[in-house]
Design a protein around this motif. Structure first.
Motif, PDB file in Angstrom:
ATOM      1  N   TYR A 176       0.840  -1.205   0.000  1.00 36.17           N
ATOM      2  CA  TYR A 176       0.000   0.000   0.000  1.00 36.17           C
ATOM      3  C   TYR A 176       0.870   1.247   0.000  1.00 36.17           C
ATOM      4  O   TYR A 176       1.709   1.432   0.868  1.00 36.17           O
ATOM      5  N   ASP A 177       0.651   2.115  -0.981  1.00 38.37           N
ATOM      6  CA  ASP A 177       1.486   3.311  -1.062  1.00 38.37           C
ATOM      7  C   ASP A 177       0.904   4.481  -0.252  1.00 38.37           C
ATOM      8  O   ASP A 177       1.500   5.534  -0.162  1.00 38.37           O
ATOM      9  N   GLY A 178      -0.259   4.271   0.302  1.00 38.34           N
ATOM     10  CA  GLY A 178      -0.897   5.348   1.053  1.00 38.34           C
ATOM     11  C   GLY A 178      -0.184   5.687   2.364  1.00 38.34           C
ATOM     12  O   GLY A 178      -0.344   6.780   2.902  1.00 38.34           O
ATOM     13  N   PHE A 179       0.604   4.762   2.853  1.00 40.15           N
ATOM     14  CA  PHE A 179       1.336   5.039   4.090  1.00 40.15           C
ATOM     15  C   PHE A 179       2.451   6.048   3.837  1.00 40.15           C
ATOM     16  O   PHE A 179       2.625   7.005   4.582  1.00 40.15           O
ATOM     17  N   ALA A 180       3.186   5.798   2.759  1.00 42.20           N
ATOM     18  CA  ALA A 180       4.315   6.664   2.441  1.00 42.20           C
ATOM     19  C   ALA A 180       3.868   8.111   2.278  1.00 42.20           C
ATOM     20  O   ALA A 180       4.517   9.037   2.767  1.00 42.20           O
ATOM     21  N   SER A 181       2.741   8.292   1.645  1.00 38.53           N
ATOM     22  CA  SER A 181       2.284   9.653   1.381  1.00 38.53           C
ATOM     23  C   SER A 181       1.691  10.317   2.614  1.00 38.53           C
ATOM     24  O   SER A 181       1.353  11.487   2.591  1.00 38.53           O
ATOM     25  N   ARG A 182       1.585   9.572   3.699  1.00 39.98           N
ATOM     26  CA  ARG A 182       0.984  10.159   4.889  1.00 39.98           C
ATOM     27  C   ARG A 182       1.961  10.186   6.062  1.00 39.98           C
ATOM     28  O   ARG A 182       1.570  10.266   7.221  1.00 39.98           O
TER      29      ARG A 182
ATOM     30  N   ALA B  14     -21.490  -7.201  -0.041  1.00 40.87           N
ATOM     31  CA  ALA B  14     -20.955  -6.998  -1.379  1.00 40.87           C
ATOM     32  C   ALA B  14     -19.661  -6.202  -1.263  1.00 40.87           C
ATOM     33  O   ALA B  14     -19.621  -5.176  -0.590  1.00 40.87           O
ATOM     34  N   LEU B  15     -18.630  -6.690  -1.909  1.00 42.19           N
ATOM     35  CA  LEU B  15     -17.330  -6.027  -1.865  1.00 42.19           C
ATOM     36  C   LEU B  15     -17.047  -5.386  -3.214  1.00 42.19           C
ATOM     37  O   LEU B  15     -17.013  -6.066  -4.237  1.00 42.19           O
ATOM     38  N   VAL B  16     -16.851  -4.084  -3.189  1.00 44.38           N
ATOM     39  CA  VAL B  16     -16.596  -3.361  -4.442  1.00 44.38           C
ATOM     40  C   VAL B  16     -15.150  -2.874  -4.456  1.00 44.38           C
ATOM     41  O   VAL B  16     -14.713  -2.158  -3.551  1.00 44.38           O
ATOM     42  N   GLY B  17     -14.412  -3.270  -5.476  1.00 45.56           N
ATOM     43  CA  GLY B  17     -13.005  -2.894  -5.587  1.00 45.56           C
ATOM     44  C   GLY B  17     -12.105  -4.033  -5.170  1.00 45.56           C
ATOM     45  O   GLY B  17     -11.766  -4.184  -4.006  1.00 45.56           O
ATOM     46  N   VAL B  18     -11.748  -4.868  -6.139  1.00 47.82           N
ATOM     47  CA  VAL B  18     -10.970  -6.061  -5.826  1.00 47.82           C
ATOM     48  C   VAL B  18      -9.519  -5.816  -6.198  1.00 47.82           C
ATOM     49  O   VAL B  18      -8.970  -6.469  -7.071  1.00 47.82           O
ATOM     50  N   GLY B  19      -8.908  -4.862  -5.546  1.00 49.63           N
ATOM     51  CA  GLY B  19      -7.493  -4.590  -5.799  1.00 49.63           C
ATOM     52  C   GLY B  19      -6.647  -5.232  -4.732  1.00 49.63           C
ATOM     53  O   GLY B  19      -6.913  -6.347  -4.286  1.00 49.63           O
ATOM     54  N   ASN B  20      -5.634  -4.489  -4.350  1.00 46.59           N
ATOM     55  CA  ASN B  20      -4.719  -4.933  -3.322  1.00 46.59           C
ATOM     56  C   ASN B  20      -5.449  -5.374  -2.056  1.00 46.59           C
ATOM     57  O   ASN B  20      -5.375  -6.519  -1.620  1.00 46.59           O
ATOM     58  N   LEU B  21      -6.172  -4.417  -1.493  1.00 47.92           N
ATOM     59  CA  LEU B  21      -6.891  -4.661  -0.248  1.00 47.92           C
ATOM     60  C   LEU B  21      -8.085  -5.583  -0.473  1.00 47.92           C
ATOM     61  O   LEU B  21      -8.353  -6.481   0.333  1.00 47.92           O
TER      62      LEU B  21
ATOM     63  N   ALA C  28      -4.174   4.819   7.683  1.00 48.75           N
ATOM     64  CA  ALA C  28      -3.210   5.907   7.862  1.00 48.75           C
ATOM     65  C   ALA C  28      -3.591   6.750   9.075  1.00 48.75           C
ATOM     66  O   ALA C  28      -2.727   7.201   9.828  1.00 48.75           O
ATOM     67  N   ILE C  29      -4.875   6.926   9.286  1.00 48.95           N
ATOM     68  CA  ILE C  29      -5.308   7.694  10.456  1.00 48.95           C
ATOM     69  C   ILE C  29      -4.920   6.976  11.740  1.00 48.95           C
ATOM     70  O   ILE C  29      -4.460   7.598  12.702  1.00 48.95           O
ATOM     71  N   GLU C  30      -5.068   5.673  11.746  1.00 45.52           N
ATOM     72  CA  GLU C  30      -4.672   4.906  12.936  1.00 45.52           C
ATOM     73  C   GLU C  30      -3.188   5.117  13.225  1.00 45.52           C
ATOM     74  O   GLU C  30      -2.781   5.340  14.369  1.00 45.52           O
ATOM     75  N   LEU C  31      -2.401   5.046  12.178  1.00 39.27           N
ATOM     76  CA  LEU C  31      -0.960   5.235  12.367  1.00 39.27           C
ATOM     77  C   LEU C  31      -0.659   6.644  12.850  1.00 39.27           C
ATOM     78  O   LEU C  31       0.199   6.855  13.706  1.00 39.27           O
ATOM     79  N   GLN C  32      -1.378   7.621  12.325  1.00 38.88           N
ATOM     80  CA  GLN C  32      -1.112   8.993  12.730  1.00 38.88           C
ATOM     81  C   GLN C  32      -1.474   9.230  14.183  1.00 38.88           C
ATOM     82  O   GLN C  32      -0.822  10.010  14.880  1.00 38.88           O
ATOM     83  N   ILE C  33      -2.517   8.554  14.636  1.00 31.94           N
ATOM     84  CA  ILE C  33      -2.873   8.694  16.053  1.00 31.94           C
ATOM     85  C   ILE C  33      -1.772   8.088  16.918  1.00 31.94           C
ATOM     86  O   ILE C  33      -1.382   8.660  17.940  1.00 31.94           O
ATOM     87  N   LEU C  34      -1.256   6.957  16.484  1.00 39.16           N
ATOM     88  CA  LEU C  34      -0.136   6.356  17.211  1.00 39.16           C
ATOM     89  C   LEU C  34       1.070   7.292  17.187  1.00 39.16           C
ATOM     90  O   LEU C  34       1.758   7.472  18.198  1.00 39.16           O
TER      91      LEU C  34
END
Ligand SMILES: NC(=O)c1ccc[n+]([C@@H]2O[C@H](COP(=O)([O-])OP(=O)(O)OC[C@H]3O[C@@H](n4cnc5c(N)ncnc54)[C@H](O)[C@@H]3O)[C@@H](O)[C@H]2O)c1
Ligand SMILES: NC(=O)c1ccc[n+]([C@@H]2O[C@H](COP(=O)([O-])OP(=O)(O)OC[C@H]3O[C@@H](n4cnc5c(N)ncnc54)[C@H](O)[C@@H]3O)[C@@H](O)[C@H]2O)c1
Lengths: 230, 230
Positions: free
Chosen positions: A91-97, B77-84, B185-191
């Motif tokens: 996931y590249d979203g971490f780097a940008s944040r 229903a899951l929309v967006g079958v990419g990485n995550l 990313a928000i979780e990480l930022q809170i940490l």
DNA sequence: AGGCGCTTGTGAAGACGTGCACAAATCGCG
DNA sequence: CGCGATTTGTGCACGTCTTCACAAGCGCCT
């Protein structure tokens, strides 16, 4: 404040759109919160708004990033490179944040040595050595629940004081260590609860119905998140 | 209550360990909350404890599952079958917690037709037809942020009233639709914020230091989660 | 049957978060 | 230079959540 990251994201969006200033109303809208709440939050940062104009977007971004400790790019260690771990690692979203995935660990010898988006998976026993080299600030646990506590202990042992846990279990850690948990099944169950509540309410408009209906209707529903009305 | 799912998980663990009853203290411990809080929560479910003994594990599980609306297995229903999305689609933890991934959608023609753990990825335009067949209760959005609002609108259009959003953006939905957001990313930022706060405090024990230090030290830190002391 | 220890359920107090409403401040314009 | 429009910062009140503490209830052991 837990809302600061949300403001930050909204501010970055605004900055990219060319805005130099924002009113509290505008930013509150973009972040999905009440404008009074937002002003109160920002006033705690040291008052960087101009009355009659609004807030300077760039200045506010710097302020929030400083408070959140994002001036230094923190190193993250990811333990457990399975199904979920792969997605996180790529996931590249971490780097940008403001974060840098510094190392990947797994206990499975089959996975050790595998390369994922430029990083080689190492055995979890190497954690002490790598932690010393990289000065890991945050540990992310993406192992099965059964292994999570042991991994947490190992992370704490090497000096990590912030942990993000994806395993569905409660971690016990020494005082001074922060743990945040993300459990997707819980999120779904909360949604399911609302579904059930909505269904009960529409089915029995005013009767009161079963004890459960009365319960779910009469009880406070405050999950730290709520729907954003139109 | 947002804590009910947590209790439920702890109860399932206890049930597997062979326990027939639990005291509020024991369950509170397993769920990582205060015992008084737990008792107050459970008392809202209709009082199913026996004084001097505790709560019947099996009964309590049934109660909570009923309140959460888990008696019926809800279709997701899951929309967006990419990485995550791949990780989510392959996760068996949903099935064991009362949910069934009923359909996968993506907009990328390359991905349409791909099979993931027994399900075929369909084009997002087929959503109306599939929703009619499967009676989707919950929609999960795992697309890039730019597409999230459009997908949300599509989900709402086919009658979905509960959405779990992984994209880092605010969704606007009609009243009556519940949205929960998970932003890693928000979780990480809170940490990161806590890290920064801890660092400032240890660096400047009693001086008060910069305005920021005073701020972070004096302000309430309530993010809906907290560390569990030993 | 009675007492004792344990556990639940809840009243009350305090802390906390939220939102309204308004005074103070700033800018732009005539 | 003054005025009005606009927006911030905050005092205040209200509802909610949390925690303590304790009475009431239950089972077990004697
Ligand atoms: N996949 C998802 O979408 C998803 C969603 C929600 C929660 N989770 C949770 O995330 C965790 C991981 O899920 P997953 O689907 O990736 O599982 P997984 O089985 O695919 O991956 C787990 C990985 O952890 C490794 N591991 C096991 N013990 C370890 C140890 N002691 N130290 C280091 N590594 C170890 C395994 O080798 C494996 O590679 C689970 O707890 C799961 O409940 C996953
Ligand atoms: N990968 C992670 O670990 C991770 C972590 C946190 C958040 N996220 C967020 O989750 C979302 C998905 O992340 P990802 O890494 O899987 O991205 P990705 O690019 O790998 O996958 C996105 C998928 O969505 C599909 N898509 C795009 N527009 C669509 C539309 N209109 N309708 C249906 N499908 C559409 C794409 O075809 C692609 O398959 C992003 O918003 C990301 O920020 C991901």
């Amino acid at each position: 404040m837990a809302r600061l990251p949300e403001y930050l994201r909204a501010l970055h969006n605004l900055a990219e759109t060319g805005h130099e200033t924002v009113s509290s109303e505008g930013l509150a809208n973009a972040a999905g919160v009440n404008s009074a709440k937002l002003r109160k939050d920002l006033s705690q940062l040291g008052s960087y708004g101009t009355r009659g104009v609004g807030y300077d977007v760039g200045l506010l971004i710097d302020q929030i990033e400083y408070v959140l400790g994002l001036t230094q790019r923190r190193a993250v260690a990811l333990v457990g490179v399975g199904n979920l771990g792969h997605a996180l690692a790529g996931y590249d979203g971490f780097a940008s944040r403001g974060f840098r995935i510094a190392a990947l660990f797994d206990a499975d010898q089959e996975r050790v040595g595998e390369e994922i988006s430029g990083l080689v998976v190492r055995h979890v026993d190497e954690l002490p050595r790598v932690a010393a080299e990289e000065s890991i600030a945050i540990g992310v646990i993406a192992t099965p629940a059964a292994a999570a506590q042991r991994v947490a202990d190992q992370l704490v042992a090497v000096g990590v004081t912030s942990i993000l846990n994806f395993a569905p279990c409660v971690l016990t850690v020494p005082e001074g260590v922060d743990v945040r948990k993300v459990d997707l099944a819980i999120e779904l169950q909360i949604l399911s609860f609302h579904e059930h509540r909505k269904a009960s309410l529409t089915a029995l408009p005013a009767t009161g119905g079963s004890a459960l209906t009365a319960l779910s209707g009469g009880l406070a529903v405050s999950e730290g998140q709520e729907a954003i009305g139109t």
